[in-house]
Scaffold this motif. Structure first.
Motif, PDB file in Angstrom:
ATOM      1  N   PRO A  91       0.798  -1.239   0.000  1.00 49.90           N
ATOM      2  CA  PRO A  91       0.000   0.000   0.000  1.00 49.90           C
ATOM      3  C   PRO A  91       0.830   1.288   0.000  1.00 49.90           C
ATOM      4  CG  PRO A  91      -0.162  -1.087   2.130  1.00 49.90           C
ATOM      5  CD  PRO A  91       0.606  -2.008   1.231  1.00 49.90           C
ATOM      6  N   THR A  92       2.103   1.222   0.303  1.00 52.30           N
ATOM      7  CA  THR A  92       2.925   2.440   0.327  1.00 52.30           C
ATOM      8  C   THR A  92       3.273   2.946  -1.069  1.00 52.30           C
ATOM      9  OG1 THR A  92       4.953   1.126   0.495  1.00 52.30           O
ATOM     10  CG2 THR A  92       3.952   1.857   2.556  1.00 52.30           C
ATOM     11  N   TYR A  93       2.972   2.191  -2.094  1.00 49.18           N
ATOM     12  CA  TYR A  93       3.268   2.614  -3.470  1.00 49.18           C
ATOM     13  C   TYR A  93       2.210   3.593  -3.986  1.00 49.18           C
ATOM     14  CZ  TYR A  93       7.186  -0.489  -4.399  1.00 49.18           C
ATOM     15  OH  TYR A  93       8.420  -1.087  -4.395  1.00 49.18           O
ATOM     16  N   PHE A  94       0.998   3.567  -3.454  1.00 51.53           N
ATOM     17  CA  PHE A  94      -0.094   4.468  -3.839  1.00 51.53           C
ATOM     18  C   PHE A  94      -0.409   4.413  -5.336  1.00 51.53           C
ATOM     19  CE2 PHE A  94       2.067   6.665  -0.268  1.00 51.53           C
ATOM     20  CZ  PHE A  94       1.064   6.544   0.667  1.00 51.53           C
ATOM     21  N   GLY A  95      -0.202   3.292  -5.971  1.00 54.59           N
ATOM     22  CA  GLY A  95      -0.493   3.156  -7.395  1.00 54.59           C
ATOM     23  C   GLY A  95       0.649   3.553  -8.303  1.00 54.59           C
ATOM     24  N   HIS A  96       1.806   3.940  -7.754  1.00 50.33           N
ATOM     25  CA  HIS A  96       2.975   4.302  -8.562  1.00 50.33           C
ATOM     26  C   HIS A  96       3.746   3.052  -8.955  1.00 50.33           C
ATOM     27  CE1 HIS A  96       2.662   8.598  -7.658  1.00 50.33           C
ATOM     28  NE2 HIS A  96       2.286   8.225  -6.438  1.00 50.33           N
ATOM     29  N   LYS A  97       4.516   3.156 -10.051  1.00 45.54           N
ATOM     30  CA  LYS A  97       5.389   2.046 -10.422  1.00 45.54           C
ATOM     31  C   LYS A  97       6.570   1.974  -9.478  1.00 45.54           C
ATOM     32  CE  LYS A  97       4.375   1.502 -15.307  1.00 45.54           C
ATOM     33  NZ  LYS A  97       4.899   1.494 -16.669  1.00 45.54           N
ATOM     34  N   LYS A  98       7.118   3.133  -9.158  1.00 43.80           N
ATOM     35  CA  LYS A  98       8.212   3.206  -8.182  1.00 43.80           C
ATOM     36  C   LYS A  98       7.661   3.826  -6.908  1.00 43.80           C
ATOM     37  CE  LYS A  98      11.750   3.966 -11.695  1.00 43.80           C
ATOM     38  NZ  LYS A  98      12.762   4.915 -12.187  1.00 43.80           N
ATOM     39  N   LYS A  99       8.237   3.409  -5.794  1.00 41.54           N
ATOM     40  CA  LYS A  99       7.786   3.930  -4.507  1.00 41.54           C
ATOM     41  C   LYS A  99       8.127   5.417  -4.424  1.00 41.54           C
ATOM     42  CE  LYS A  99       7.764   2.409   0.254  1.00 41.54           C
ATOM     43  NZ  LYS A  99       8.325   1.465   1.208  1.00 41.54           N
ATOM     44  N   PRO A 100       7.147   6.277  -4.069  1.00 43.14           N
ATOM     45  CA  PRO A 100       7.439   7.713  -3.995  1.00 43.14           C
ATOM     46  C   PRO A 100       8.426   8.035  -2.860  1.00 43.14           C
ATOM     47  CG  PRO A 100       5.120   7.275  -3.527  1.00 43.14           C
ATOM     48  CD  PRO A 100       5.771   5.985  -3.808  1.00 43.14           C
ATOM     49  N   LYS A 101       9.300   9.024  -3.140  1.00 41.17           N
ATOM     50  CA  LYS A 101      10.304   9.424  -2.140  1.00 41.17           C
ATOM     51  C   LYS A 101       9.643  10.264  -1.060  1.00 41.17           C
ATOM     52  CE  LYS A 101      14.055   9.638  -5.471  1.00 41.17           C
ATOM     53  NZ  LYS A 101      15.033  10.507  -6.125  1.00 41.17           N
ATOM     54  N   LYS A 102      10.175  10.160   0.157  1.00 48.46           N
ATOM     55  CA  LYS A 102       9.705  11.021   1.242  1.00 48.46           C
ATOM     56  C   LYS A 102      10.602  12.258   1.258  1.00 48.46           C
ATOM     57  CE  LYS A 102       7.749   7.531   4.262  1.00 48.46           C
ATOM     58  NZ  LYS A 102       7.745   6.936   5.590  1.00 48.46           N
ATOM     59  N   ARG A 103      10.048  13.387   0.831  1.00 44.93           N
ATOM     60  CA  ARG A 103      10.820  14.627   0.777  1.00 44.93           C
ATOM     61  C   ARG A 103      10.633  15.419   2.075  1.00 44.93           C
ATOM     62  NH1 ARG A 103       8.799  14.204  -4.675  1.00 44.93           N
ATOM     63  NH2 ARG A 103      10.540  14.101  -6.122  1.00 44.93           N
ATOM     64  N   PRO A 104      11.527  16.351   2.276  1.00 41.12           N
ATOM     65  CA  PRO A 104      11.332  17.236   3.456  1.00 41.12           C
ATOM     66  C   PRO A 104      10.065  18.092   3.281  1.00 41.12           C
ATOM     67  CG  PRO A 104      13.388  17.773   2.292  1.00 41.12           C
ATOM     68  CD  PRO A 104      12.773  16.605   1.607  1.00 41.12           C
ATOM     69  N   LEU A 105       9.517  18.603   4.367  1.00 36.72           N
ATOM     70  CA  LEU A 105       8.253  19.328   4.348  1.00 36.72           C
ATOM     71  C   LEU A 105       8.273  20.511   3.384  1.00 36.72           C
ATOM     72  CD1 LEU A 105       7.274  19.288   8.122  1.00 36.72           C
ATOM     73  CD2 LEU A 105       6.113  18.136   6.252  1.00 36.72           C
ATOM     74  N   LYS A 106       9.409  21.200   3.265  1.00 34.48           N
ATOM     75  CA  LYS A 106       9.486  22.372   2.402  1.00 34.48           C
ATOM     76  C   LYS A 106       9.386  21.993   0.913  1.00 34.48           C
ATOM     77  CE  LYS A 106      12.498  24.860   5.543  1.00 34.48           C
ATOM     78  NZ  LYS A 106      13.825  25.435   5.736  1.00 34.48           N
ATOM     79  N   LYS A 107       9.920  20.845   0.547  1.00 27.21           N
ATOM     80  CA  LYS A 107       9.992  20.463  -0.868  1.00 27.21           C
ATOM     81  C   LYS A 107       8.844  19.556  -1.330  1.00 27.21           C
ATOM     82  CE  LYS A 107      14.967  20.862  -1.326  1.00 27.21           C
ATOM     83  NZ  LYS A 107      16.193  20.204  -1.740  1.00 27.21           N
ATOM     84  N   ARG A 108       7.927  19.238  -0.463  1.00 27.43           N
ATOM     85  CA  ARG A 108       6.818  18.357  -0.858  1.00 27.43           C
ATOM     86  C   ARG A 108       5.876  19.073  -1.831  1.00 27.43           C
ATOM     87  NH1 ARG A 108       4.872  14.970   4.473  1.00 27.43           N
ATOM     88  NH2 ARG A 108       6.888  14.021   4.845  1.00 27.43           N
ATOM     89  N   LYS A 109       5.330  18.287  -2.755  1.00 26.08           N
ATOM     90  CA  LYS A 109       4.388  18.846  -3.720  1.00 26.08           C
ATOM     91  C   LYS A 109       3.271  17.837  -4.010  1.00 26.08           C
ATOM     92  CE  LYS A 109       7.769  17.757  -7.238  1.00 26.08           C
ATOM     93  NZ  LYS A 109       8.580  18.245  -8.313  1.00 26.08           N
ATOM     94  N   MET A 110       2.242  18.330  -4.666  1.00 25.76           N
ATOM     95  CA  MET A 110       1.068  17.505  -4.983  1.00 25.76           C
ATOM     96  C   MET A 110       1.421  16.546  -6.129  1.00 25.76           C
ATOM     97  SD  MET A 110      -2.082  17.206  -4.156  1.00 25.76           S
ATOM     98  CE  MET A 110      -3.766  17.306  -4.559  1.00 25.76           C
ATOM     99  N   CYS A 111       1.094  15.280  -5.960  1.00 21.82           N
ATOM    100  CA  CYS A 111       1.364  14.260  -6.987  1.00 21.82           C
ATOM    101  C   CYS A 111       0.207  14.235  -7.995  1.00 21.82           C
ATOM    102  CB  CYS A 111       1.516  12.899  -6.318  1.00 21.82           C
ATOM    103  SG  CYS A 111       1.848  11.586  -7.491  1.00 21.82           S
ATOM    104  N   LYS A 112       0.550  14.199  -9.289  1.00 23.62           N
ATOM    105  CA  LYS A 112      -0.479  14.195 -10.337  1.00 23.62           C
ATOM    106  C   LYS A 112      -1.151  12.818 -10.448  1.00 23.62           C
ATOM    107  CE  LYS A 112       1.925  17.661 -13.071  1.00 23.62           C
ATOM    108  NZ  LYS A 112       2.706  17.936 -14.278  1.00 23.62           N
ATOM    109  N   GLU A 113      -0.439  11.752 -10.138  1.00 25.92           N
ATOM    110  CA  GLU A 113      -0.999  10.392 -10.276  1.00 25.92           C
ATOM    111  C   GLU A 113      -2.009  10.058  -9.208  1.00 25.92           C
ATOM    112  OE1 GLU A 113       1.452   6.945 -11.236  1.00 25.92           O
ATOM    113  OE2 GLU A 113       3.019   8.320 -11.852  1.00 25.92           O
ATOM    114  N   CYS A 114      -1.600  10.269  -7.937  1.00 23.22           N
ATOM    115  CA  CYS A 114      -2.474   9.791  -6.851  1.00 23.22           C
ATOM    116  C   CYS A 114      -3.160  10.921  -6.104  1.00 23.22           C
ATOM    117  CB  CYS A 114      -1.671   8.938  -5.885  1.00 23.22           C
ATOM    118  SG  CYS A 114      -0.318   9.809  -5.088  1.00 23.22           S
ATOM    119  N   GLY A 115      -2.730  12.183  -6.292  1.00 25.11           N
ATOM    120  CA  GLY A 115      -3.374  13.308  -5.606  1.00 25.11           C
ATOM    121  C   GLY A 115      -2.951  13.455  -4.162  1.00 25.11           C
ATOM    122  N   ILE A 116      -1.866  12.842  -3.743  1.00 20.36           N
ATOM    123  CA  ILE A 116      -1.349  12.928  -2.377  1.00 20.36           C
ATOM    124  C   ILE A 116      -0.091  13.790  -2.398  1.00 20.36           C
ATOM    125  CG2 ILE A 116      -0.435  11.620  -0.422  1.00 20.36           C
ATOM    126  CD1 ILE A 116      -2.049   9.232  -1.404  1.00 20.36           C
TER     127      ILE A 116
END
Length: 116
Positions: free
Chosen positions: A89-114
């Protein structure tokens, strides 16, 4: 008296023997025999393309082929579902596991909306 009965007896015998020697249609059919050295072989009739039997045989073959291809597809899908991108479940529908970025650099994902 004997002389009177002789012509009648002669006519009676004439009719009896002529009937016995006469040929009937049944006798002519039975006398035609097939020579024993020639064997007649019945040829098996091929099914016509428009016949019911031919269509049913083809339908059964097509059905069996469809079942085999569907079974192959299902087994392939089951193998793919074993991969972590589908089972974890940590893949959220991505082919590759999404990286955990720092709070300042996080952005909205186009694939899953998280945001990650």
């Amino acid at each position: 008296m004997i002389l009177k009965s002789i012509p009648i007896l002669f006519i009676f015998c004439l009719f009896v023997f002529t009937d016995a020697l006469a040929q009937t249609t049944r006798e002519s059919d039975t006398k035609q025999e097939i020579p024993s050295n020639i064997q007649t072989v019945k040829k098996k009739k091929k099914a016509n393309k428009n016949s019911y039997k031919y269509k049913m045989d083809n339908a059964i073959k097509e059905y069996e082929e469809l079942q085999k291809t569907n079974a192959k597809k299902k087994s392939k899908m089951q193998k793919d579902m074993q991969k972590p991108q589908y089972s974890d479940p940590t893949y959220f529908g991505h082919k590759k596991k999404p990286k955990k970025r720092p709070l300042k650099k996080r952005k909205m994902c186009k694939e899953c909306g998280i945001v990650h």
